[in-house]
Design an enzyme around this catalytic site. Structure first.
Site, PDB file in Angstrom:
ATOM      1  N   GLY A  13       0.849  -1.204   0.000  1.00  0.00           N
ATOM      2  CA  GLY A  13       0.000   0.000   0.000  1.00  0.00           C
ATOM      3  C   GLY A  13       0.878   1.244   0.000  1.00  0.00           C
ATOM      4  O   GLY A  13       2.070   1.175  -0.314  1.00  0.00           O
ATOM      5  N   PHE A  14       0.290   2.390   0.380  1.00  0.00           N
ATOM      6  CA  PHE A  14       1.070   3.639   0.409  1.00  0.00           C
ATOM      7  C   PHE A  14       2.307   3.476   1.294  1.00  0.00           C
ATOM      8  O   PHE A  14       3.403   3.921   0.948  1.00  0.00           O
ATOM      9  CB  PHE A  14       0.237   4.786   0.993  1.00  0.00           C
ATOM     10  CG  PHE A  14      -0.884   5.242   0.121  1.00  0.00           C
ATOM     11  CD1 PHE A  14      -0.629   5.779  -1.135  1.00  0.00           C
ATOM     12  CD2 PHE A  14      -2.196   5.177   0.551  1.00  0.00           C
ATOM     13  CE1 PHE A  14      -1.665   6.221  -1.942  1.00  0.00           C
ATOM     14  CE2 PHE A  14      -3.239   5.614  -0.251  1.00  0.00           C
ATOM     15  CZ  PHE A  14      -2.978   6.131  -1.490  1.00  0.00           C
ATOM     16  N   GLU A 170     -18.546  10.390   1.305  1.00  0.00           N
ATOM     17  CA  GLU A 170     -18.233  10.409  -0.129  1.00  0.00           C
ATOM     18  C   GLU A 170     -18.974   9.278  -0.857  1.00  0.00           C
ATOM     19  O   GLU A 170     -19.401   9.455  -2.001  1.00  0.00           O
ATOM     20  CB  GLU A 170     -16.729  10.379  -0.389  1.00  0.00           C
ATOM     21  CG  GLU A 170     -16.024   9.090  -0.077  1.00  0.00           C
ATOM     22  CD  GLU A 170     -14.490   9.213  -0.116  1.00  0.00           C
ATOM     23  OE1 GLU A 170     -13.834   8.180  -0.051  1.00  0.00           O
ATOM     24  OE2 GLU A 170     -13.969  10.342  -0.209  1.00  0.00           O
ATOM     25  N   ASP A 300      -1.650   2.496   8.225  1.00  0.00           N
ATOM     26  CA  ASP A 300      -2.895   2.251   8.969  1.00  0.00           C
ATOM     27  C   ASP A 300      -2.748   1.221  10.090  1.00  0.00           C
ATOM     28  O   ASP A 300      -3.544   1.214  11.025  1.00  0.00           O
ATOM     29  CB  ASP A 300      -3.978   1.729   8.009  1.00  0.00           C
ATOM     30  CG  ASP A 300      -4.713   2.852   7.294  1.00  0.00           C
ATOM     31  OD1 ASP A 300      -4.308   4.021   7.449  1.00  0.00           O
ATOM     32  OD2 ASP A 300      -5.684   2.552   6.567  1.00  0.00           O
TER      33      ASP A 300
HETATM   34  C1  LIG Z   1     -12.813   4.283   0.902  1.00  0.00           C
HETATM   35  C2  LIG Z   1     -11.590   4.978   1.437  1.00  0.00           C
HETATM   36  C3  LIG Z   1     -11.368   6.304   1.123  1.00  0.00           C
HETATM   37  C4  LIG Z   1     -10.232   6.959   1.595  1.00  0.00           C
HETATM   38  N1  LIG Z   1     -10.031   8.258   1.252  1.00  0.00           N
HETATM   39  C5  LIG Z   1      -8.908   8.875   1.643  1.00  0.00           C
HETATM   40  C6  LIG Z   1      -8.649  10.215   1.246  1.00  0.00           C
HETATM   41  O1  LIG Z   1      -9.463  10.836   0.550  1.00  0.00           O
HETATM   42  N2  LIG Z   1      -7.478  10.773   1.640  1.00  0.00           N
HETATM   43  C7  LIG Z   1      -6.552  10.077   2.389  1.00  0.00           C
HETATM   44  O2  LIG Z   1      -5.474  10.628   2.690  1.00  0.00           O
HETATM   45  N3  LIG Z   1      -6.783   8.839   2.807  1.00  0.00           N
HETATM   46  C8  LIG Z   1      -7.930   8.218   2.455  1.00  0.00           C
HETATM   47  N4  LIG Z   1      -8.172   6.940   2.868  1.00  0.00           N
HETATM   48  C9  LIG Z   1      -7.212   6.293   3.788  1.00  0.00           C
HETATM   49  C10 LIG Z   1      -5.988   5.744   3.064  1.00  0.00           C
HETATM   50  O3  LIG Z   1      -6.361   5.133   1.858  1.00  0.00           O
HETATM   51  C11 LIG Z   1      -5.264   4.765   3.995  1.00  0.00           C
HETATM   52  O4  LIG Z   1      -4.897   5.468   5.143  1.00  0.00           O
HETATM   53  C12 LIG Z   1      -4.028   4.178   3.330  1.00  0.00           C
HETATM   54  O5  LIG Z   1      -4.376   3.421   2.193  1.00  0.00           O
HETATM   55  C13 LIG Z   1      -3.264   3.277   4.299  1.00  0.00           C
HETATM   56  O6  LIG Z   1      -2.133   2.788   3.648  1.00  0.00           O
HETATM   57  P1  LIG Z   1      -1.383   1.479   4.178  1.00  0.00           P
HETATM   58  O7  LIG Z   1      -0.237   1.273   3.253  1.00  0.00           O
HETATM   59  O8  LIG Z   1      -1.133   1.598   5.617  1.00  0.00           O
HETATM   60  O9  LIG Z   1      -2.441   0.318   4.028  1.00  0.00           O
HETATM   61  P2  LIG Z   1      -3.152  -0.246   2.715  1.00  0.00           P
HETATM   62  O10 LIG Z   1      -3.253   0.776   1.659  1.00  0.00           O
HETATM   63  O11 LIG Z   1      -4.394  -0.888   3.197  1.00  0.00           O
HETATM   64  O12 LIG Z   1      -2.130  -1.376   2.208  1.00  0.00           O
HETATM   65  C14 LIG Z   1      -1.949  -2.587   2.891  1.00  0.00           C
HETATM   66  C15 LIG Z   1      -1.479  -3.624   1.906  1.00  0.00           C
HETATM   67  O13 LIG Z   1      -1.214  -4.829   2.630  1.00  0.00           O
HETATM   68  C16 LIG Z   1      -1.713  -5.934   1.904  1.00  0.00           C
HETATM   69  N5  LIG Z   1      -2.035  -7.004   2.851  1.00  0.00           N
HETATM   70  C17 LIG Z   1      -2.902  -6.942   3.883  1.00  0.00           C
HETATM   71  N6  LIG Z   1      -2.873  -8.092   4.579  1.00  0.00           N
HETATM   72  C18 LIG Z   1      -1.983  -8.906   3.967  1.00  0.00           C
HETATM   73  C19 LIG Z   1      -1.492 -10.212   4.233  1.00  0.00           C
HETATM   74  N7  LIG Z   1      -1.914 -10.935   5.283  1.00  0.00           N
HETATM   75  N8  LIG Z   1      -0.559 -10.723   3.405  1.00  0.00           N
HETATM   76  C20 LIG Z   1      -0.090 -10.004   2.341  1.00  0.00           C
HETATM   77  N9  LIG Z   1      -0.509  -8.752   2.068  1.00  0.00           N
HETATM   78  C21 LIG Z   1      -1.438  -8.211   2.867  1.00  0.00           C
HETATM   79  C22 LIG Z   1      -2.931  -5.395   1.181  1.00  0.00           C
HETATM   80  O14 LIG Z   1      -3.212  -6.161   0.031  1.00  0.00           O
HETATM   81  C23 LIG Z   1      -2.514  -3.961   0.845  1.00  0.00           C
HETATM   82  O15 LIG Z   1      -1.950  -3.853  -0.430  1.00  0.00           O
HETATM   83  C24 LIG Z   1      -9.308   6.260   2.412  1.00  0.00           C
HETATM   84  C25 LIG Z   1      -9.531   4.930   2.746  1.00  0.00           C
HETATM   85  C26 LIG Z   1     -10.659   4.295   2.275  1.00  0.00           C
HETATM   86  C27 LIG Z   1     -10.893   2.852   2.623  1.00  0.00           C
END
Ligand SMILES: Cc1cc2nc3c(=O)[nH]c(=O)nc-3n(C[C@H](O)[C@H](O)[C@H](O)COP(=O)(O)OP(=O)(O)OC[C@H]3O[C@@H](n4cnc5c(N)ncnc54)[C@H](O)[C@@H]3O)c2cc1C
Length: 422
Positions: A13-14, A170, A300
């Site tokens: 993810g991000f 949204e 997250d």
């Molecule tokens: C509908 C929605 C709208 C949003 N709108 C906004 C916005 O407008 N502005 C903003 O700033 N933020 C927004 N957010 C929040 C933002 O998208 C999240 O904070 C961000 O994506 C978190 O990034 P991350 O890398 O921590 O997790 P994620 O993006 O969730 O990435 C986690 C990754 O881990 C992988 N994964 C999970 N479990 C496993 C496993 N057991 N084995 C292998 N891989 C795994 C997943 O496939 C995923 O690719 C929004 C979120 C949602 C749901």
């Protein structure tokens, strides 16, 4: 096998990508693991769910994103466990991988707070498949209603959206625009009065994180889009055709969109760590896990305290990206024999969209923006989160196109047909 240090990054993810890309110049092997072969741009999921965007505008191949980085290997597999003592990650369908440094960036999962029937019947909005599933379900209900009026009589076109935060607002705004715009013309025989969009928030108001003027604007913008807002009420149970509120009111609706809550990825339970609110991993100022200076938790899945305000940082794309980048930079620094640094979040403001031309922005100093100007600011900040320049250019074309033509050309069903083998 190389004898360089190995850095394992869990999640693309991000946060995970941010970490991996910052390790480009590190003299180390980077192993990036994700259960999907794509990176999901979650802020655009609601546009995918309402036909404005195609799946490849929201999901991008992870291999493509790191293709030019020689020290990265990608594995598409699920992480099943992490043994922090043995410094080993267990994977679903390949041999375990050991690490010198670990970046945990597995994100969050939806939290139904034990609501009866929600896990089986609600439509969460967290993954690419969630968004496609919701879009195809909405289209299927309207196609069925077009042929069978009893579906309309049963409330088949009503939608309840749970949660008055950004995801709920949204989603409700976009669904109402889809119904009152394209669907009003697509299904001329169906009365729009019979397709209600209701937003239910347990707290006293929607967008509680925003100032009163932005909350009032949001309420008006939702009303303009015919979204019926109920506050101070929670959903007690969900069935395929009914939503029941805690006060006993039964709402006929075949669609319940869940935008109400998140919790840390389920894997956190197996780590043996003390978890913070929302099952998130508590981290120190440099984003490492207590007693494990070789393990970073970012995005997250982590409970990160803002060094400036001493409050927990929200689960946002910019927090995830910046914290992941910090982990990558910090590990690269330590590999060069330097000391780790504390994480400093650069706040770009809190912002959310409500619908076309309607958004709200609250800047750090307290300045606020609303309407079209706020939507442009939202677009600018979110463009920066997109992984490549090509993605940014594509998003500008897609957004400008959708803004000018108001057309939701993605409102076709094919996933369910593929799944059904048709
Ligand atoms: C509908 C929605 C709208 C949003 N709108 C906004 C916005 O407008 N502005 C903003 O700033 N933020 C927004 N957010 C929040 C933002 O998208 C999240 O904070 C961000 O994506 C978190 O990034 P991350 O890398 O921590 O997790 P994620 O993006 O969730 O990435 C986690 C990754 O881990 C992988 N994964 C999970 N479990 C496993 C496993 N057991 N084995 C292998 N891989 C795994 C997943 O496939 C995923 O690719 C929004 C979120 C949602 C749901």
């Amino acid at each position: 096998m190389s004898d360089r240090p190995r850095i394992v990054v869990l999640g693309g993810g991000f946060a995970g990508l941010g970490a991996a890309l910052k390790l480009e110049k590190a003299d180390a092997d980077v192993v990036l693991v994700d259960r999907h072969d794509y990176h999901t741009f979650q802020p655009l999921l609601y546009q995918l769910a309402t036909g404005l965007l195609e799946p490849n505008a929201v999901g991008h191949s992870i291999r493509d994103l790191v293709q030019d980085q020689d020290n990265v290997t990608v594995h598409k597999t699920s992480v099943t466990a992490v043994d922090l003592g043995a410094r080993e990650v267990r994977l679903a369908d390949m041999a375990p991988v050991t690490y010198d440094y670990l970046v945990i960036a597995l994100g969050a999962v939806v939290n139904f707070f034990g609501t009866e029937g929600a896990a089986e019947h609600a439509f969460p909005m967290y993954t690419l498949t969630d968004a496609v599933r919701l879009k195809e379900h909405l289209l299927e209900r309207w196609e069925t209603a077009d042929k069978d009026p009893s579906v309309i009589e049963d409330g088949g076109l009503n939608v309840v959206v749970v949660g008055g935060g950004p995801t709920g607002v949204e989603s409700a705004g976009a669904i109402a625009e889809l119904f009152r715009g394209d669907f009003a013309k697509d299904y001329r025989n169906v009365s729009q009065e019979e397709a209600r969009v209701m937003l239910v928030e347990a707290g006293p108001e929607v967008f509680s994180m925003f100032k009163p003027n932005l909350r009032a604007y949001t309420e008006e913008a939702l009303q303009k889009r015919t979204v019926e807002v109920t506050t101070g009420e929670a959903v007690a149970s969900v069935s395929p055709t009914r939503v029941t509120l805690k006060n006993g009111t039964e709402i006929p609706a075949h669609t319940l969109v869940w935008g109400a809550g998140l919790q840390g990825n389920e894997l956190v339970q197996s780590l043996g760590l003390t978890l913070e609110r929302g099952n998130r991993i508590g981290v120190g100022p440099d984003l490492t896990v207590p007693d494990h200076p070789e393990v970073y938790a970012v995005g997250d899945i982590a409970a990160i305290t803002d060094a400036r305000t001493e409050h927990p940082l929200p689960q946002l794309g910019s927090v995830a990206l910046q914290s992941g980048e910090h982990a990558g930079e910090d590990i690269a620094r330590r590999l060069r024999g330097k000391e780790p640094k504390p994480f400093k979040y650069r706040d770009k403001g809190t912002m959310a969209t409500i619908g076309r031309g309607a958004a709200v922005v609250q800047m750090l100093g307290g300045r606020t923006m609303k309407g079209f100007k706020a939507q442009v600011a939202w677009g600018t900040v979110h463009l920066a989160l997109l992984p490549t320049n090509e993605d940014r250019a594509k998003a500008i074309v897609d957004w400008a196109g959708a803004g000018l033509t108001h057309q939701r050309t993605g409102r076709i069903t094919y996933e369910s047909e593929v799944n059904a083998g048709r």
